[in-house]
Design a protein around this motif. Structure first.
Motif, PDB file in Angstrom:
ATOM      1  N   LEU A  19     -29.165  66.594  25.631  1.00 53.02           N
ATOM      2  CA  LEU A  19     -29.828  67.763  25.054  1.00 53.02           C
ATOM      3  C   LEU A  19     -28.876  68.905  24.741  1.00 53.02           C
ATOM      4  N   ILE A  20     -27.720  68.968  25.387  1.00 58.23           N
ATOM      5  CA  ILE A  20     -26.769  70.052  25.100  1.00 58.23           C
ATOM      6  C   ILE A  20     -25.907  69.759  23.871  1.00 58.23           C
ATOM      7  N   LEU A  21     -25.913  68.509  23.413  1.00 55.81           N
ATOM      8  CA  LEU A  21     -25.004  68.095  22.342  1.00 55.81           C
ATOM      9  C   LEU A  21     -25.593  68.320  20.954  1.00 55.81           C
ATOM     10  N   HIS A  22     -24.703  68.710  20.030  1.00 60.84           N
ATOM     11  CA  HIS A  22     -25.076  68.884  18.627  1.00 60.84           C
ATOM     12  C   HIS A  22     -24.023  68.215  17.752  1.00 60.84           C
ATOM     13  N   LYS A 114     -31.234  57.338  12.479  1.00 60.56           N
ATOM     14  CA  LYS A 114     -31.104  58.735  12.926  1.00 60.56           C
ATOM     15  C   LYS A 114     -32.375  59.202  13.614  1.00 60.56           C
ATOM     16  N   LYS A 115     -33.521  58.804  13.071  1.00 64.43           N
ATOM     17  CA  LYS A 115     -34.804  59.209  13.665  1.00 64.43           C
ATOM     18  C   LYS A 115     -34.995  58.608  15.054  1.00 64.43           C
ATOM     19  N   LEU A 116     -34.435  57.423  15.287  1.00 61.53           N
ATOM     20  CA  LEU A 116     -34.543  56.806  16.612  1.00 61.53           C
ATOM     21  C   LEU A 116     -33.808  57.620  17.674  1.00 61.53           C
ATOM     22  N   PHE A 117     -32.680  58.223  17.311  1.00 57.27           N
ATOM     23  CA  PHE A 117     -31.963  59.055  18.282  1.00 57.27           C
ATOM     24  C   PHE A 117     -32.798  60.274  18.662  1.00 57.27           C
ATOM     25  N   GLU A 118     -33.556  60.793  17.719  1.00 62.31           N
ATOM     26  CA  GLU A 118     -34.476  61.890  18.027  1.00 62.31           C
ATOM     27  C   GLU A 118     -35.613  61.402  18.922  1.00 62.31           C
ATOM     28  N   LYS A 119     -36.226  60.306  18.533  1.00 67.76           N
ATOM     29  CA  LYS A 119     -37.389  59.775  19.251  1.00 67.76           C
ATOM     30  C   LYS A 119     -37.077  59.468  20.705  1.00 67.76           C
ATOM     31  N   TYR A 120     -35.884  58.931  20.975  1.00 69.33           N
ATOM     32  CA  TYR A 120     -35.542  58.482  22.332  1.00 69.33           C
ATOM     33  C   TYR A 120     -34.557  59.404  23.051  1.00 69.33           C
ATOM     34  N   SER A 121     -34.349  60.597  22.536  1.00 64.66           N
ATOM     35  CA  SER A 121     -33.409  61.552  23.145  1.00 64.66           C
ATOM     36  C   SER A 121     -32.078  60.880  23.473  1.00 64.66           C
ATOM     37  N   SER A 122     -31.468  60.362  22.421  1.00 65.70           N
ATOM     38  CA  SER A 122     -30.195  59.663  22.547  1.00 65.70           C
ATOM     39  C   SER A 122     -29.204  60.242  21.554  1.00 65.70           C
ATOM     40  N   LEU A 166     -16.665  62.325  18.899  1.00 63.75           N
ATOM     41  CA  LEU A 166     -17.392  63.366  18.177  1.00 63.75           C
ATOM     42  C   LEU A 166     -18.862  62.983  18.162  1.00 63.75           C
ATOM     43  N   VAL A 167     -19.735  63.969  18.270  1.00 57.07           N
ATOM     44  CA  VAL A 167     -21.164  63.714  18.136  1.00 57.07           C
ATOM     45  C   VAL A 167     -21.459  63.587  16.643  1.00 57.07           C
ATOM     46  N   ALA A 168     -21.859  62.393  16.218  1.00 58.54           N
ATOM     47  CA  ALA A 168     -22.201  62.161  14.813  1.00 58.54           C
ATOM     48  C   ALA A 168     -23.670  62.485  14.566  1.00 58.54           C
ATOM     49  N   TYR A 169     -24.574  61.914  15.393  1.00 58.95           N
ATOM     50  CA  TYR A 169     -26.014  62.196  15.300  1.00 58.95           C
ATOM     51  C   TYR A 169     -26.481  62.678  16.663  1.00 58.95           C
ATOM     52  N   ASP A 170     -27.123  63.826  16.657  1.00 62.57           N
ATOM     53  CA  ASP A 170     -27.668  64.336  17.918  1.00 62.57           C
ATOM     54  C   ASP A 170     -29.159  64.025  17.990  1.00 62.57           C
ATOM     55  N   CYS A 171     -29.801  64.467  19.054  1.00 59.12           N
ATOM     56  CA  CYS A 171     -31.228  64.151  19.234  1.00 59.12           C
ATOM     57  C   CYS A 171     -32.140  65.161  18.548  1.00 59.12           C
ATOM     58  N   TYR A 172     -31.549  66.054  17.723  1.00 54.82           N
ATOM     59  CA  TYR A 172     -32.332  67.046  16.984  1.00 54.82           C
ATOM     60  C   TYR A 172     -32.341  66.760  15.479  1.00 54.82           C
ATOM     61  N   GLY A 173     -31.771  65.633  15.084  1.00 52.18           N
ATOM     62  CA  GLY A 173     -31.692  65.317  13.663  1.00 52.18           C
ATOM     63  C   GLY A 173     -30.394  65.769  13.023  1.00 52.18           C
TER      64      GLY A 173
END
Length: 191
Positions: A19-22, A114-122, A166-173
């Motif tokens: 949750l802290i990652l962007h 990308k939407k799956l990373f949002e859905k599953y907080s990954s 590097l964070v490529a996709y975060d859990c916020y889209g």
């Protein structure tokens, strides 16, 4: 433009870690990651469906899409660079449902993924493609966990210290590729 943050994280990653990652943030990762490519994914799914136990906890785990080369004399491991992540997209939701928290690889992935990373907080991390020998210097231990018959796609646990990501996709889209950060200015993974 949002500033890039830098974090030092240890696996297993929790939802709070994610949750802290962007997108665009730098991470030095420590702990265990599991090398798993497409053949490994297929074998693990077959084992799970046959009610066989996977040799590591899937909850909060991190998959590294890599197939390490054999260790030269006196080394822990050979080259260990990322492979193209989109080859594993067909398996991603299955493992996210089981608690997979992060994946590491290279390249862009589909909007559906990308939407799956949002859905599953990954989170999806990328690391240096073309720097496989250098990346091996961040590996402090390597263990063969299973599927030795798959050769380079065997299931391997790596213990890493300050592995650069590097964070490529975060859990916020958030999307590093879409934002232009990765194309319009150089981001140093390693300083």
């Amino acid at each position: 433009m949002k500033p890039i943050n830098e974090y030092i994280l240890k696996t297993p990653l929790t939802i709070d870690d994610v949750l802290i990652l962007h997108s665009g943030d730098k991470v030095l990762l420590n702990g265990e990651v599991y090398c798993a490519r497409d053949a490994t994914h297929r074998r693990m799914i077959a084992d799970i469906k046959s009610e066989l136990e996977v040799p590591f906890p899937l909850m909060n785990s991190t998959f590294y899409y890599a197939g390490p080369s054999p260790a030269p004399p006196g080394k822990i491991i050979g080259s260990v660079g990322p492979t193209t992540s989109s080859r594993m997209d067909q398996f991603l939701e299955y493992f996210l449902q089981m608690g997979l928290r992060a994946t590491i690889g290279k390249g862009e992935r589909s909007p559906e993924i990308k939407k799956l990373f949002e859905k599953y907080s990954s989170v999806y991390f990328i690391t240096c493609g073309g720097a496989a020998a250098y990346l091996s210097s961040f590996v402090v231990r390597s263990d063969l966990l299973g599927y030795e018959d798959l050769g380079a796609q065997a299931l391997i646990r790596l213990w890493v210290r300050d592995f650069p990501l590097l964070v490529a996709y975060d859990c916020y889209g958030g999307d590093l590729f879409e934002s232009g950060k990765i194309h319009h200015r150089r981001i140093n993974l390693i300083e």
